[in-house]
Enzyme design. Structure first.
Site, short mmCIF file in Angstrom:
data_model
loop_
_atom_site.label_atom_id
_atom_site.label_comp_id
_atom_site.label_asym_id
_atom_site.label_seq_id
_atom_site.Cartn_x
_atom_site.Cartn_y
_atom_site.Cartn_z
N ASP A 35 0.85 -1.18 0.00
CA ASP A 35 0.00 0.00 0.00
C ASP A 35 0.89 1.23 0.00
O ASP A 35 2.03 1.18 0.48
CB ASP A 35 -0.90 0.01 1.24
CG ASP A 35 -2.15 0.86 1.04
OD1 ASP A 35 -3.22 0.29 0.79
OD2 ASP A 35 -2.05 2.10 1.12
N ASP A 66 4.21 2.29 -4.17
CA ASP A 66 3.47 3.17 -5.06
C ASP A 66 3.27 2.39 -6.35
O ASP A 66 4.17 2.28 -7.17
CB ASP A 66 4.24 4.46 -5.31
CG ASP A 66 3.44 5.49 -6.12
OD1 ASP A 66 2.45 5.08 -6.77
OD2 ASP A 66 3.81 6.67 -6.12
N VAL A 67 2.07 1.83 -6.51
CA VAL A 67 1.83 0.88 -7.61
C VAL A 67 1.87 1.53 -8.98
O VAL A 67 1.82 0.83 -10.00
CB VAL A 67 0.48 0.16 -7.42
CG1 VAL A 67 0.49 -0.68 -6.16
CG2 VAL A 67 -0.69 1.17 -7.41
N ASN A 81 -5.24 -5.16 -6.71
CA ASN A 81 -6.46 -4.58 -6.14
C ASN A 81 -6.41 -3.07 -5.95
O ASN A 81 -7.46 -2.42 -5.84
CB ASN A 81 -6.73 -5.25 -4.79
CG ASN A 81 -7.83 -4.57 -4.01
OD1 ASN A 81 -9.01 -4.72 -4.32
ND2 ASN A 81 -7.46 -3.80 -3.01
N TYR A 110 -11.98 7.08 -14.37
CA TYR A 110 -12.24 5.85 -13.63
C TYR A 110 -12.83 4.79 -14.56
O TYR A 110 -12.39 3.64 -14.58
CB TYR A 110 -13.18 6.13 -12.47
CG TYR A 110 -13.39 4.95 -11.54
CD1 TYR A 110 -12.43 4.62 -10.59
CD2 TYR A 110 -14.54 4.18 -11.61
CE1 TYR A 110 -12.63 3.56 -9.73
CE2 TYR A 110 -14.74 3.11 -10.76
CZ TYR A 110 -13.78 2.80 -9.82
OH TYR A 110 -13.98 1.73 -8.98
N LYS A 134 -11.11 1.18 -15.63
CA LYS A 134 -11.73 -0.09 -15.28
C LYS A 134 -12.13 -0.89 -16.53
O LYS A 134 -12.06 -2.13 -16.52
CB LYS A 134 -12.93 0.14 -14.37
CG LYS A 134 -12.55 0.72 -13.00
CD LYS A 134 -11.50 -0.14 -12.29
CE LYS A 134 -11.21 0.36 -10.88
NZ LYS A 134 -10.22 -0.49 -10.17
#
Length: 279
Positions: free
Chosen positions: A37, A63-64, A90, A156, A160
Site C-alpha cells: 500500500d 506506489d503501484v 487490487n 475511472y 476499469k
C-alpha cells in the site's frame, strides 16, 4: 485452487477496504500474506490488525504507479516466501468530475493506479508464478464501471474498462497455453470503503489543480452517498472472490442488481442504440 493453507497471497491496496478484507480472508485460510500500500501508516496498522506471526506476513510500502516498485514488491515476496500463489491486483482510486474538467494530472493518476498497476503486476508476477510450478491464481479488481459507463467518472471508467479487457485477454491466453495459473475479474458496485476519499493518498506530482465546484461538486456528493449506501461490505467482496477462485470462475460480480444495467448496455450496443442515462 481450493487449498490455501501454507500458500502465499500478495495484495496491493491492502491497507484498507477490499484489499484489507482480502488480506484477512487469506490469513484466515492459513496463508502467508504480503501487504502492499502507498499509505505507510495504514499499512503498519493493517499488518498489526492481522495478528500474524512475523514469519507469515510482510508489509511493503508500494506506489503501484511505478513498475520499479512493483518489481521490488515481487522481489521481496519471493525472497521471503519463495513462491506466490495468489496475486490480487487490487489497488485503486476514484475521481468524480465531468470529462472536460479532467486535467492531465487526473488522467495520469487514475490510469497509473487503476490500470498500469495491473499491467505491472502481471508483468512482474506472472512469469515467476508460471516458473514456480503448480497452480496459482491472479485476481484483478475492476468494477462494474468497467462494464457500464456512468457519467462523471471518465478516467475511472476508462481505467476499469481497461482492466476488464486486459483480464479477459489474459484469461484466453492462459487457456490457450494450458497455463496452471488462473485469472478472475472482480467487478464490485458500491461498497462502503474509503475509495471516495482517494485524494488523501494522491501524490504531489499529480496533485489536484481544478477546484471542486459546480457540477463536479454535485457529482462528488452523489457518488459519496452511493458509496456509503452500499449494502454489501468489503468482507462480502473477499468471500465471493475466494469462492470464485475455488470454482475457477472468471467473472466475479457480487452485486446482482447490476445485471439488468449491464444487460441494457449490451443491448444498446447490439441494437446500435444511443447510450441512455442510468436510472
Amino acid at each position: 485452487m481450493n487449498n490455501f493453507n501454507g500458500k502465499t497471497a500478495v495484495i496491493t491496496g491492502a491497507a484498507s477496504g477490499i484489499g484489507f478484507a482480502l488480506a484477512k480472508h487469506a490469513a484466515a485460510q492459513g496463508m502467508n500474506v504480503v501487504l502492499a500500500d502507498i499509505d505507510e501508516a495504514a499499512l503498519c496498522n493493517a499488518t498489526e490488525q492481522l495478528g500474524l506471526p512475523a514469519s507469515r506476513v510482510l508489509a511493503v510500502r508500494t506506489d503501484v504507479r511505478h513498475a520499479a516498485e512493483i518489481k521490488a514488491l515481487a522481489d521481496a515476496a519471493y525472497q521471503q516466501f519463495h513462491a506466490v500463489h495468489l496475486l490480487f491486483n487490487n489497488a485503486g482510486v476514484a475521481l468524480a468530475r465531468t470529462t472536460w474538467e479532467h486535467t492531465v494530472a487526473d488522467w495520469e493518476w487514475v490510469l497509473q493506479v487503476n490500470l498500469w498497476s495491473v499491467v505491472h503486476g502481471i508483468s512482474e508476477f506472472l512469469p515467476r508464478m508460471q516458473a514456480q510450478g503448480g497452480s496459482a491464481h491472479i485476481v484483478n479488481t475492476a468494477s462494474v464501471a468497467g462494464l457500464v459507463s456512468n457519467p462523471g467518472m471518465a478516467a475511472y471508467n476508462v481505467s476499469k474498462h481497461g482492466v476488464v479487457t486486459l483480464s479477459e485477454t489474459l484469461s484466453l491466453e492462459l487457456q490457450m497455453t494450458q497455463s496452471p495459473v488462473g485469472v478472475s475479474l472482480l467487478c464490485p458496485a458500491w461498497v462502503p470503503t474509503g475509495i471516495g476519499n482517494s485524494e488523501r493518498n494522491r501524490p504531489g506530482d499529480v496533485a489536484e489543480t481544478n477546484p471542486i465546484e459546480g457540477l463536479t461538486a454535485q457529482l462528488n456528493k452523489r457518488i459519496g452517498k452511493a458509496i456509503a449506501s452500499g449494502q454489501l461490505t468489503a468482507d462480502d467482496m473477499a468471500a465471493e472472490t475466494f469462492k470464485a477462485i475455488e470454482e475457477k470462475r472468471f467473472y466475479v460480480i457480487p452485486h446482482g442488481y447490476m445485471f439488468p444495467v449491464i444487460e441494457t448496455r449490451m443491448k444498446e450496443i447490439l441494437l446500435q442504440q444511443n447510450p441512455t442515462l442510468p436510472k
